[in-house]
Design an enzyme around this catalytic site. Structure first.
Site, short mmCIF file in Angstrom:
data_model
loop_
_atom_site.label_atom_id
_atom_site.label_comp_id
_atom_site.label_asym_id
_atom_site.label_seq_id
_atom_site.Cartn_x
_atom_site.Cartn_y
_atom_site.Cartn_z
N LYS A 294 -2.06 36.37 -57.85
CA LYS A 294 -1.45 35.11 -57.39
C LYS A 294 0.02 34.98 -57.79
O LYS A 294 0.86 34.71 -56.94
CB LYS A 294 -2.18 33.94 -58.06
CG LYS A 294 -3.08 33.15 -57.17
CD LYS A 294 -3.68 31.97 -57.91
CE LYS A 294 -4.26 32.30 -59.25
NZ LYS A 294 -3.94 31.55 -60.39
N ARG B 167 -6.80 23.21 -59.16
CA ARG B 167 -7.74 24.15 -59.76
C ARG B 167 -9.19 23.67 -59.64
O ARG B 167 -10.10 24.39 -59.94
CB ARG B 167 -7.36 24.22 -61.21
CG ARG B 167 -7.37 25.43 -62.06
CD ARG B 167 -6.76 26.68 -61.64
NE ARG B 167 -6.64 27.59 -62.75
CZ ARG B 167 -5.52 28.16 -63.15
NH1 ARG B 167 -4.39 27.90 -62.54
NH2 ARG B 167 -5.52 29.00 -64.16
N ARG C 284 -3.02 43.78 -67.98
CA ARG C 284 -1.83 43.00 -67.65
C ARG C 284 -1.00 42.72 -68.90
O ARG C 284 -1.52 42.40 -69.96
CB ARG C 284 -2.26 41.67 -67.02
CG ARG C 284 -1.07 40.75 -66.73
CD ARG C 284 -1.42 39.68 -65.75
NE ARG C 284 -2.10 38.55 -66.34
CZ ARG C 284 -2.46 37.46 -65.66
NH1 ARG C 284 -2.21 37.39 -64.36
NH2 ARG C 284 -3.07 36.47 -66.25
N ARG D 230 -0.68 38.44 -72.88
CA ARG D 230 -0.86 36.99 -72.98
C ARG D 230 -2.07 36.71 -73.86
O ARG D 230 -3.08 37.40 -73.75
CB ARG D 230 -1.12 36.41 -71.58
CG ARG D 230 0.10 35.82 -70.95
CD ARG D 230 -0.12 35.51 -69.51
NE ARG D 230 -1.22 34.59 -69.27
CZ ARG D 230 -1.50 34.07 -68.07
NH1 ARG D 230 -0.77 34.39 -67.03
NH2 ARG D 230 -2.50 33.25 -67.91
N ARG E 237 -12.28 32.28 -68.67
CA ARG E 237 -11.48 31.83 -67.52
C ARG E 237 -12.18 32.14 -66.21
O ARG E 237 -12.08 31.40 -65.24
CB ARG E 237 -10.10 32.49 -67.57
CG ARG E 237 -9.22 31.88 -68.67
CD ARG E 237 -8.04 32.75 -69.00
NE ARG E 237 -7.10 32.87 -67.92
CZ ARG E 237 -6.30 33.92 -67.74
NH1 ARG E 237 -6.35 34.95 -68.55
NH2 ARG E 237 -5.45 33.93 -66.75
P1 AMP Z 1 -2.56 30.68 -65.01
O1 AMP Z 1 -1.27 31.27 -65.45
O2 AMP Z 1 -2.50 30.05 -63.64
O3 AMP Z 1 -3.72 31.65 -65.15
O4 AMP Z 1 -2.89 29.45 -66.02
C1 AMP Z 1 -3.02 29.68 -67.40
C2 AMP Z 1 -3.71 28.49 -68.05
O5 AMP Z 1 -2.93 27.29 -67.84
C3 AMP Z 1 -5.08 28.15 -67.49
O6 AMP Z 1 -6.12 28.93 -68.08
C4 AMP Z 1 -5.19 26.67 -67.91
O7 AMP Z 1 -5.43 26.53 -69.29
C5 AMP Z 1 -3.78 26.16 -67.66
N1 AMP Z 1 -3.63 25.68 -66.26
C6 AMP Z 1 -2.83 26.20 -65.28
N2 AMP Z 1 -2.95 25.51 -64.14
C7 AMP Z 1 -3.86 24.53 -64.38
C8 AMP Z 1 -4.43 23.50 -63.59
N3 AMP Z 1 -4.11 23.32 -62.30
N4 AMP Z 1 -5.35 22.67 -64.18
C9 AMP Z 1 -5.69 22.81 -65.48
N5 AMP Z 1 -5.21 23.78 -66.26
C10 AMP Z 1 -4.30 24.64 -65.74
#
Ligand code: AMP
Length: 219
Positions: A13, A85, A124, A157, A168
């Site tokens: 993504k 989400r 990653r 990360r 996740r």
């Molecule tokens: P990502 O980089 O998109 O994988 O997001 C990393 C983390 O940020 C996720 O595991 C959540 O803890 C938080 N996060 C990102 N976007 C959202 C969202 N739309 N709603 C809630 N938590 C989010």
């Protein structure tokens, strides 16, 4: 115009969002990137989000939806990555957009089998300074542990470790998959096979966006 990119963690993504946003002049809005930046700057949103992000849980909807709504400008075109989400966020977002006289035009779903997701996430890495993303198997930095772009340290990360990745993925299955059904019912979803190389997936995503633009022109 608003385009949403949906997909499991590790489906590519973020990588696709950056490439596609640049190509079409869209503002790339990644809630994950925003949280990481707020956490690094120790802002009040960052401090509130930290525990959730590090343990692979979703940050509470009220924090996320307010943060996104506050960034929307009707004069701009957006590519959203990582938001909404879950269904609550999607409903709340639809309401916020209604007030701004904006609407979601397209949802691109990057579909990737779970085994491939786990493989990709465990290899990653990203630059701790500029955020550039690498994959030790398919696109490693030229010098081990050093960012090609800014010379920063390339690290894993905290939420890409195996346990957190599994959490996740569970969150994705329980909460994000119903979103795919929701947007399908709205007639907005286009599915793209995310298993290929970066260029091939970009081509497919662009094909879907070109289709939308051609339709919009006709109207
Ligand atoms: P990502 O980089 O998109 O994988 O997001 C990393 C983390 O940020 C996720 O595991 C959540 O803890 C938080 N996060 C990102 N976007 C959202 C969202 N739309 N709603 C809630 N938590 C989010």
């Amino acid at each position: 115009m608003i385009i949403i990119l949906l997909g499991a963690p590790g489906s590519g993504k973020g990588t696709q969002a950056k490439l596609v946003a640049e190509r079409y002049g869209l503002t790339h809005l990644s809630t994950g990137d925003i949280f990481r930046a707020e956490m690094a700057a120790k802002t009040s949103v960052g401090l509130k989000a930290e525990g959730y992000v590090k343990s692979g849980q979703l940050v509470p909807d009220s924090i996320v939806t307010e943060m996104v709504a506050g960034r929307m400008d009707p004069a701009k075109k957006y590519l959203l990555d990582g938001f909404p989400r879950n269904l609550e966020q999607a409903h709340c977002f639809a309401g916020d957009l209604g007030h701004l006289k904006m609407t979601v035009n397209l949802v691109v779903y990057l579909n990737l089998p779970e085994a491939e997701v786990v493989k990709r996430l465990s290899s990653r890495r990203s630059c701790g300074k500029c955020g550039e993303v690498y994959n030790l198997l398919s696109s490693p930095p030229k010098a081990s542990g050093v960012c090609d772009k800014c010379g920063g340290a390339v690290i894993q990360r905290e939420d890409d470790t195996e346990n957190t990745v599994r959490k996740r993925l569970l969150v994705f299955r329980d909460l994000t998959e119903p979103l795919v059904a929701y947007y399908k019912a709205e007639g907005l979803i286009k599915e793209v096979d995310a298993a290929g190389g970066i260029d091939g997936v970009t081509k497919s995503v662009c094909g879907v966006i070109d289709g939308l633009l051609a339709e919009t022109k006709k109207k």
